[in-house]
Design a protein around this motif. Sequence first.
Motif, PDB file in Angstrom:
ATOM      1  N   THR A  63      -8.426  15.849   2.669  1.00  0.00           N
ATOM      2  CA  THR A  63      -7.045  15.470   2.959  1.00  0.00           C
ATOM      3  C   THR A  63      -6.614  14.599   1.790  1.00  0.00           C
ATOM      4  O   THR A  63      -7.361  14.130   0.995  1.00  0.00           O
ATOM      5  CB  THR A  63      -6.990  14.423   4.139  1.00  0.00           C
ATOM      6  N   GLY A  64      -5.225  14.654   1.584  1.00  0.00           N
ATOM      7  CA  GLY A  64      -4.584  13.771   0.316  1.00  0.00           C
ATOM      8  C   GLY A  64      -4.067  12.653   1.005  1.00  0.00           C
ATOM      9  O   GLY A  64      -3.241  12.844   2.271  1.00  0.00           O
ATOM     10  N   PRO A  65      -3.854  11.596   0.616  1.00  0.00           N
ATOM     11  CA  PRO A  65      -3.342  10.486   0.985  1.00  0.00           C
ATOM     12  C   PRO A  65      -1.744  10.243   1.099  1.00  0.00           C
ATOM     13  O   PRO A  65      -1.294  10.922   0.342  1.00  0.00           O
ATOM     14  CB  PRO A  65      -4.117   9.025   0.150  1.00  0.00           C
ATOM     15  N   GLU A  66      -1.302   9.374   2.004  1.00  0.00           N
ATOM     16  CA  GLU A  66       0.230   9.235   2.245  1.00  0.00           C
ATOM     17  C   GLU A  66       0.468   8.094   0.981  1.00  0.00           C
ATOM     18  O   GLU A  66       0.118   6.877   1.044  1.00  0.00           O
ATOM     19  CB  GLU A  66       0.555   8.590   3.457  1.00  0.00           C
ATOM     20  N   VAL A  67       0.986   8.687   0.014  1.00  0.00           N
ATOM     21  CA  VAL A  67       1.167   7.676  -1.491  1.00  0.00           C
ATOM     22  C   VAL A  67       2.298   6.794  -1.041  1.00  0.00           C
ATOM     23  O   VAL A  67       1.954   5.631  -1.632  1.00  0.00           O
ATOM     24  CB  VAL A  67       1.313   8.589  -2.333  1.00  0.00           C
ATOM     25  N   ALA A  68       3.054   6.983  -0.092  1.00  0.00           N
ATOM     26  CA  ALA A  68       4.183   5.860   0.010  1.00  0.00           C
ATOM     27  C   ALA A  68       3.620   4.492   0.386  1.00  0.00           C
ATOM     28  O   ALA A  68       3.852   3.613   0.201  1.00  0.00           O
ATOM     29  CB  ALA A  68       5.229   6.547   0.809  1.00  0.00           C
ATOM     30  N   ARG A  69       2.784   4.844   1.604  1.00  0.00           N
ATOM     31  CA  ARG A  69       2.308   3.806   2.346  1.00  0.00           C
ATOM     32  C   ARG A  69       1.374   3.039   1.255  1.00  0.00           C
ATOM     33  O   ARG A  69       1.400   1.777   1.307  1.00  0.00           O
ATOM     34  CB  ARG A  69       1.407   4.117   3.544  1.00  0.00           C
ATOM     35  N   THR A  70       0.625   3.630   0.463  1.00  0.00           N
ATOM     36  CA  THR A  70      -0.398   3.024  -0.433  1.00  0.00           C
ATOM     37  C   THR A  70       0.523   2.004  -1.506  1.00  0.00           C
ATOM     38  O   THR A  70       0.336   1.000  -1.694  1.00  0.00           O
ATOM     39  CB  THR A  70      -1.075   4.039  -1.234  1.00  0.00           C
ATOM     40  N   ILE A  71       1.706   2.651  -1.800  1.00  0.00           N
ATOM     41  CA  ILE A  71       2.586   1.913  -2.969  1.00  0.00           C
ATOM     42  C   ILE A  71       3.323   0.863  -1.905  1.00  0.00           C
ATOM     43  O   ILE A  71       3.040  -0.454  -2.666  1.00  0.00           O
ATOM     44  CB  ILE A  71       3.571   2.776  -3.318  1.00  0.00           C
ATOM     45  N   LEU A  72       3.632   0.857  -0.865  1.00  0.00           N
ATOM     46  CA  LEU A  72       4.304  -0.096   0.087  1.00  0.00           C
ATOM     47  C   LEU A  72       3.086  -1.278   0.128  1.00  0.00           C
ATOM     48  O   LEU A  72       3.509  -2.552   0.264  1.00  0.00           O
ATOM     49  CB  LEU A  72       4.648   0.289   1.371  1.00  0.00           C
ATOM     50  N   GLN A  73       1.846  -0.836   0.312  1.00  0.00           N
ATOM     51  CA  GLN A  73       0.967  -2.155   0.646  1.00  0.00           C
ATOM     52  C   GLN A  73       0.560  -2.743  -0.556  1.00  0.00           C
ATOM     53  O   GLN A  73      -0.112  -3.528  -0.502  1.00  0.00           O
ATOM     54  CB  GLN A  73      -0.564  -1.175   1.176  1.00  0.00           C
ATOM     55  N   SER A  74       0.836  -2.229  -1.783  1.00  0.00           N
ATOM     56  CA  SER A  74       0.344  -2.829  -3.059  1.00  0.00           C
ATOM     57  C   SER A  74       1.310  -3.925  -3.288  1.00  0.00           C
ATOM     58  O   SER A  74       2.644  -4.006  -2.839  1.00  0.00           O
ATOM     59  CB  SER A  74       0.603  -1.875  -4.300  1.00  0.00           C
ATOM     60  N   PRO A  75       0.976  -5.037  -4.162  1.00  0.00           N
ATOM     61  CA  PRO A  75       1.884  -6.188  -4.335  1.00  0.00           C
ATOM     62  C   PRO A  75       3.249  -5.649  -5.309  1.00  0.00           C
ATOM     63  O   PRO A  75       2.923  -4.466  -6.184  1.00  0.00           O
ATOM     64  CB  PRO A  75       0.964  -6.816  -5.595  1.00  0.00           C
TER      65      PRO A  75
END
Length: 178
Positions: A33-45
């Motif tokens: 699977t490939g990650p949900e990139v938006a959520r990863t960005i949103l969780q980043s500082p």
Amino acid sequence: MASPAPLRAAVTGAPGAGKSTLLGELSCRGIATGPEVARTILQSPGGMELRASDPRGFAFAMLEAQLVSWHDARGNAEIVVFDRGFPDIAGFLRVEGLEVPDEIDRVCREYRYNGPIFHAPAWAEIYRQDAERIQSWGGAMASEDAIAAAWRSYGYRLIRLPLAPPADRAEFVTSQLT
């Protein structure tokens, strides 16, 4: 000799419709699977601030991360199911009332998913807001409409996922991948 490109499928649809849960179930079954990139960005500082203050910049951050995920998948597996895809970025921009920049449009046209595109419809019984999922139910519905329209505008046919438990949805997806 280069490895053949994998079958690239995606799960798209409404926020909070069980996409990431489904991808987790598929991963447990051995499907890449490939990650949900938006959520990863949103969780980043600074991620939430970027989305709020510069939606266009947020879209380009998603594009960059999605391209990395796309290229990481090359040759690593026979099948990869992505949590969202390039047309989701165009849909995000449209729901924000913004034009889709030429670069994002070009990627949506050139980087083609060659597997099924599964649509997780809005599902009120499981929808929950959280720290990154900030849309109201109405906002989630508007996002779903814009995202589905974006995928269709790039020539994809969406396969509607059943409103069912994750294991049943995973069984449905795997039956479509073979």
